[in-house]
Design a protein around this motif. Structure first.
Motif, PDB file in Angstrom:
ATOM      1  N   ASP A   1       6.570 -22.512  -5.997  1.00  0.00           N
ATOM      2  CA  ASP A   1       6.146 -22.001  -7.304  1.00  0.00           C
ATOM      3  C   ASP A   1       7.188 -21.033  -7.861  1.00  0.00           C
ATOM      4  O   ASP A   1       7.733 -20.205  -7.131  1.00  0.00           O
ATOM      5  CB  ASP A   1       4.812 -21.265  -7.194  1.00  0.00           C
ATOM      6  CG  ASP A   1       3.647 -22.202  -6.921  1.00  0.00           C
ATOM      7  OD1 ASP A   1       3.804 -23.427  -7.135  1.00  0.00           O
ATOM      8  OD2 ASP A   1       2.588 -21.720  -6.475  1.00  0.00           O
ATOM      9  N   LEU A   2       7.451 -21.126  -9.165  1.00  0.00           N
ATOM     10  CA  LEU A   2       8.361 -20.220  -9.858  1.00  0.00           C
ATOM     11  C   LEU A   2       7.538 -19.210 -10.654  1.00  0.00           C
ATOM     12  O   LEU A   2       6.714 -19.596 -11.487  1.00  0.00           O
ATOM     13  CB  LEU A   2       9.275 -20.998 -10.805  1.00  0.00           C
ATOM     14  CG  LEU A   2      10.394 -20.188 -11.473  1.00  0.00           C
ATOM     15  CD1 LEU A   2      11.497 -19.893 -10.465  1.00  0.00           C
ATOM     16  CD2 LEU A   2      10.963 -20.947 -12.669  1.00  0.00           C
TER      17      LEU A   2
ATOM     18  N   VAL B   1       9.341 -26.295  -7.177  1.00  0.00           N
ATOM     19  CA  VAL B   1      10.711 -25.885  -7.478  1.00  0.00           C
ATOM     20  C   VAL B   1      11.472 -25.715  -6.169  1.00  0.00           C
ATOM     21  O   VAL B   1      11.027 -24.999  -5.269  1.00  0.00           O
ATOM     22  CB  VAL B   1      10.726 -24.568  -8.280  1.00  0.00           C
ATOM     23  CG1 VAL B   1      12.143 -24.061  -8.474  1.00  0.00           C
ATOM     24  CG2 VAL B   1      10.039 -24.783  -9.625  1.00  0.00           C
TER      25      VAL B   1
ATOM     26  N   TYR C   1      16.226 -24.410 -13.136  1.00  0.00           N
ATOM     27  CA  TYR C   1      15.633 -24.641 -11.831  1.00  0.00           C
ATOM     28  C   TYR C   1      15.636 -26.128 -11.526  1.00  0.00           C
ATOM     29  O   TYR C   1      15.737 -26.970 -12.409  1.00  0.00           O
ATOM     30  CB  TYR C   1      14.235 -24.033 -11.703  1.00  0.00           C
ATOM     31  CG  TYR C   1      13.156 -24.571 -12.613  1.00  0.00           C
ATOM     32  CD1 TYR C   1      12.430 -25.709 -12.275  1.00  0.00           C
ATOM     33  CD2 TYR C   1      12.812 -23.901 -13.794  1.00  0.00           C
ATOM     34  CE1 TYR C   1      11.407 -26.186 -13.082  1.00  0.00           C
ATOM     35  CE2 TYR C   1      11.803 -24.369 -14.612  1.00  0.00           C
ATOM     36  CZ  TYR C   1      11.094 -25.506 -14.261  1.00  0.00           C
ATOM     37  OH  TYR C   1      10.084 -25.970 -15.064  1.00  0.00           O
TER      38      TYR C   1
ATOM     39  N   ARG D   1       2.930 -17.556 -13.193  1.00  0.00           N
ATOM     40  CA  ARG D   1       3.535 -18.771 -12.646  1.00  0.00           C
ATOM     41  C   ARG D   1       4.024 -19.658 -13.782  1.00  0.00           C
ATOM     42  O   ARG D   1       3.271 -20.003 -14.686  1.00  0.00           O
ATOM     43  CB  ARG D   1       2.551 -19.531 -11.767  1.00  0.00           C
ATOM     44  CG  ARG D   1       3.158 -20.768 -11.110  1.00  0.00           C
ATOM     45  CD  ARG D   1       2.269 -21.350 -10.039  1.00  0.00           C
ATOM     46  NE  ARG D   1       0.923 -21.600 -10.544  1.00  0.00           N
ATOM     47  CZ  ARG D   1      -0.163 -21.662  -9.773  1.00  0.00           C
ATOM     48  NH1 ARG D   1      -0.055 -21.477  -8.478  1.00  0.00           N
ATOM     49  NH2 ARG D   1      -1.342 -21.885 -10.303  1.00  0.00           N
TER      50      ARG D   1
ATOM     51  N   ARG E   1      10.946 -17.472  -6.452  1.00  0.00           N
ATOM     52  CA  ARG E   1      10.422 -18.767  -6.030  1.00  0.00           C
ATOM     53  C   ARG E   1       9.705 -18.552  -4.710  1.00  0.00           C
ATOM     54  O   ARG E   1      10.238 -17.928  -3.788  1.00  0.00           O
ATOM     55  CB  ARG E   1      11.546 -19.790  -5.848  1.00  0.00           C
ATOM     56  CG  ARG E   1      11.046 -21.187  -5.442  1.00  0.00           C
ATOM     57  CD  ARG E   1      12.199 -22.150  -5.229  1.00  0.00           C
ATOM     58  NE  ARG E   1      13.021 -21.750  -4.100  1.00  0.00           N
ATOM     59  CZ  ARG E   1      12.758 -22.063  -2.832  1.00  0.00           C
ATOM     60  NH1 ARG E   1      11.663 -22.761  -2.536  1.00  0.00           N
ATOM     61  NH2 ARG E   1      13.556 -21.680  -1.864  1.00  0.00           N
TER      62      ARG E   1
END
Length: 533
Positions: free
Chosen positions: A385-386, A409, A425, A404, A380
Motif C-alpha cells: 500500500d502507498l 505497489v 510508483y 492510502r 510503502r
C-alpha cells in the motif's frame, strides 16, 4: 540493512526496512497477499519472505516462501501452489512458471531462480485455489560502464525531452552512485559520484572540479579513499550558488568522508574525515547544509564542512534501533531542511529546520519504504500500500492526514519543492504510475488534488523495474534493459509520454530535474550499461 519480522499468521507480513536515498535499490523487499481476510473454510495464501539478489546471481531454493491455509488450518500436503516469476527472473531449471508441493505447516517453497534482469523491483506471484499472493523483491546492479545523460532545455513540459548520451571515460566497474543538478542561471550544472571497483569514489561535474571527460578520485591525506559502500551527492539549487558536495562511507562509522566545493573550473574538493560516528553503517545521505549517517548506534548528523580536514558528527539521542532514513536540504530563496527516521517497530520520527525529532502520529503499520520531502512523507507498506501525509496534500482527498493512495505497489520514487510534490510508483504487474499534488505556492503552483495516471507510451507492454522521479524529468528502466524518458508534471494541461531512448543493456540509472519559476525545464542523469547474464 536491518529488518524486523512480524508473525505472518497475524496477517502482518514480514517487513524489511529499506534505506531510501535516491540512488538506493531496495535490497530486500516485502510481501503482500490478497484477499486480506478469509472465511473459516476458505483458502488463503500469504507471503512469508521477500528476496534480494545481485544481477546475474542466484536466489537459493526456499529463500522465498508462501504459506497456504484452509480456514484456520495449514493447507494439506497433497495440495500445490502455482508460482509465476516476472520477466527478469528465471528458474535455474529454465522457464518462469512452476508448480510446487505444499510442505509442512502449509509452506510452499519457491525453487532456485536467477536474476537476469536489470536493477529494480520484481514481484513473484503465487496462486493457491484461485487466491493470489505476492512476494516483493529486488535486484541490485552488477558493475558496468557509466554513460552521462543530458536533456535539452525547453519550456514545453508536455513534450518528451531530447536525451543525449556520452560515455564517462574510465568508469567501467560502477555499481551505485548519485547525481544532482541546479537551476538556470550562472550556477546551472550537475555533479555526480559513483562507487567503482575497490570501493573507490569517482566524481565529475561542472562544480566539483573534474569534468566528465576526466573524473576525479576522492582522496584524503594524499591517498585514495577506498572500500566505500555508500555514497551520496548534492548540488545547491540556489541561483548563483555554485556549491556541491557529498558523503561516502565504509562499513563502519570510522570510515566516513565528506567533500565540499564551490565554484567552477579546476581544483579538487575539500575532503574531511568525519569523527564521532560509531556503529555499523546502515545508510548515508548528504544534502545542501547537512549530512547524515545512520548506524546501529543511531542517527548522526553534522553541518557540512567547507574547509579543513575534519568534521564532527552529533548522535541524536533516542535514535538507536532506527532502520532507515530519508533527508532533504534545499536552498532556493530560503534554506529548508529536514527528514524522517524509521524504527523497526514502525514508528516514524521527523525533524524540520532543526534536529529536534517529533513522533509522526497515525502512520500505517508495516512500513517497507519511506521518503520524506519538504511538503510530504510518502511510505510503502509491506503489503504494497502507498500512503501519503503532509501539507502538499492539503487540497487532496484525505488532506494532510495519512491517506492510502494505491495498492499493490512494488516500489516508488518521489520529489518535492516546498508543498509541490510528485513521483512515480510501480505496481506488482510492472506498470508505472505518475502522481502529483500541491497546495498553493505563490508564483509556482496552485492547489492541485492528488492524481495518478498510468504512463505507457513506448513502454507499453514492458515490465518496469525501476523509476526515478524529479521535478519535470522522469526516467524508467525495464527488465530488458531499455530506458524511457519524458518530461512534465501532472499539473500541466498536457503531459508527455515515455519515449524510448538509446541504450545498450542498461542495468541501473539515476536522474535529476528542476524547473524554476521561469518555466524552463532542466535535467539529466546517468545510466550504467552492463553485459548479458
Amino acid at each position: 540493512m536491518t529488518h524486523a519480522v512480524s508473525d505472518p499468521r497475524s496477517r502482518l507480513s514480514r517487513r524489511t526496512v529499506i534505506a531510501t536515498a535516491a540512488w538506493t535499490t531496495p535490497v530486500l523487499a516485502a510481501v503482500a497477499s490478497a484477499p486480506l481476510a478469509a472465511a473459516s473454510i476458505e483458502p488463503l495464501i500469504v507471503g512469508l519472505t521477500g528476496f534480494g539478489a545481485t544481477r546475474c546471481g542466484t536466489v537459493d531454493a526456499g529463500q522465498v516462501r508462501f504459506e497456504a491455509t484452509v480456514g484456520d488450518k495449514p493447507a494439506p500436503a497433497t495440495g500445490t501452489v502455482a508460482i509465476q516469476l516476472p520477466t527478469g527472473l528465471e528458474f535455474t531449471t529454465g522457464g518462469r512458471t512452476a508448480t510446487v508441493a505444499i510442505g509442512a505447516s502449509g509452506v510452499a517453497q519457491v525453487p532456485a531462480f536467477r536474476a537476469t534482469g536489470t536493477a529494480g523491483a520484481y514481484t513473484i506471484t503465487a496462486t493457491y485455489q484461485g487466491v493470489v499472493a505476492y512476494a516483493y523483491g529486488s535486484i541490485t546492479a552488477s558493475p558496468g560502464q557509466v554513460v552521462q545523460i543530458t536533456r535539452d532545455v525547453g519550456t514545453s513540459s508536455s513534450n518528451a525531452p531530447q536525451i543525449n548520451w556520452s560515455t564517462v571515460p574510465g568508469l567501467t566497474t560502477a555499481t551505485v552512485g548519485s547525481i544532482s543538478g541546479d537551476q538556470a542561471g550562472s550556477s546551472a550544472g550537475s555533479n555526480a559520484a559513483v562507487l567503482v571497483a575497490g570501493g573507490l569514489v569517482r566524481y565529475w561535474g561542472r562544480n566539483v572540479g573534474s569534468p566528465q571527460t576526466a573524473p576525479g578520485t576522492l582522496q584524503y591525506g594524499g591517498a585514495n579513499v577506498a572500500n566505500m559502500t555508500f555514497v551520496d551527492a548534492w548540488t545547491s539549487l540556489q541561483d548563483g550558488n555554485n556549491s556541491t558536495g557529498g558523503v561516502a562511507t565504509g562499513a563502519t562509522g570510522a570510515e566516513v568522508y565528506q567533500w565540499y566545493r564551490t565554484g567552477t573550473g579546476t581544483g579538487a574538493p575539500v575532503v574531511a574525515k568525519v569523527a564521532g560516528i560509531i556503529g555499523t553503517v546502515i545508510a548515508a545521505e548528504s544534502n545542501d547544509g547537512f549530512s547524515y549517517v545512520l548506524t546501529s548506534a543511531g542517527l548522526h548528523y553534522w553541518s557540512n564542512a567547507t574547509s579543513g580536514t575534519t568534521a564532527n558528527a552529533t548522535l541524536i539521542s533516542g535514535t538507536a534501533g532506527a532502520t532507515a532514513i530519508s533527508t532533504f536540504g534545499v536552498r532556493e530563496s530560503s534554506f529548508v531542511h529536514g527528514g524522517a527516521v524509521l524504527f523497526a517497530n514502525g514508528t516514524i520520527r521527523q525533524w524540520t529546520n532543526g534536529h529536534t525529532l517529533t513522533t509522526v502520529a497515525g502512520a500505517p503499520t508495516g512500513i517497507a519504504q519511506v521518503e520524506a520531502n519538504s511538503g510530504a512523507i510518502i511510505v510503502r507498506t509491506a503489503n504494497g500500500d502507498l500512503w501519503t501525509s503532509g501539507a502538499a496534500f492539503g487540497f487532496s482527498s484525505g488532506g494532510t492526514a495519512w491517506t492510502r493512495r494505491a495498492r499493490n505497489v512494488a516500489a516508488f520514487a518521489s520529489w518535492a519543492i516546498r508543498n509541490y510534490v510528485g513521483g512515480l510508483y510501480i505496481t506488482s504487474t510492472g506498470t508505472m504510475m505518475q502522481f502529483h499534488a500541491s497546495t498553493q505556492i505563490p508564483g509556482v503552483s496552485v492547489n492541485y488534488a492528488f492524481k495518478a495516471e498510468a504512463k505507457t507510451g513506448d513502454a507499453a507492454g514492458k515490465a518496469i523495474t525501476k523509476v526515478f522521479a524529479s521535478d519535470g524529468t522522469y526516467l524508467a528502466l525495464a527488465s530488458d534493459g531499455s530506458v524511457y524518458a519524458w518530461g512534465g508534471n501532472l499539473d500541466n494541461g498536457t503531459r508527455g509520454n515515455p519515449k524510448l531512448v538509446p541504450s545498450d543493456n542498461v542495468i541501473d540509472l539515476n536522474v535529476w530535474g528542476y524547473h524554476p519559476t521561469a518555466g524552463s525545464y532542466y535535467g539529466g542523469g546517468y545510466v550504467i550499461e552492463g553485459t548479458v547474464c
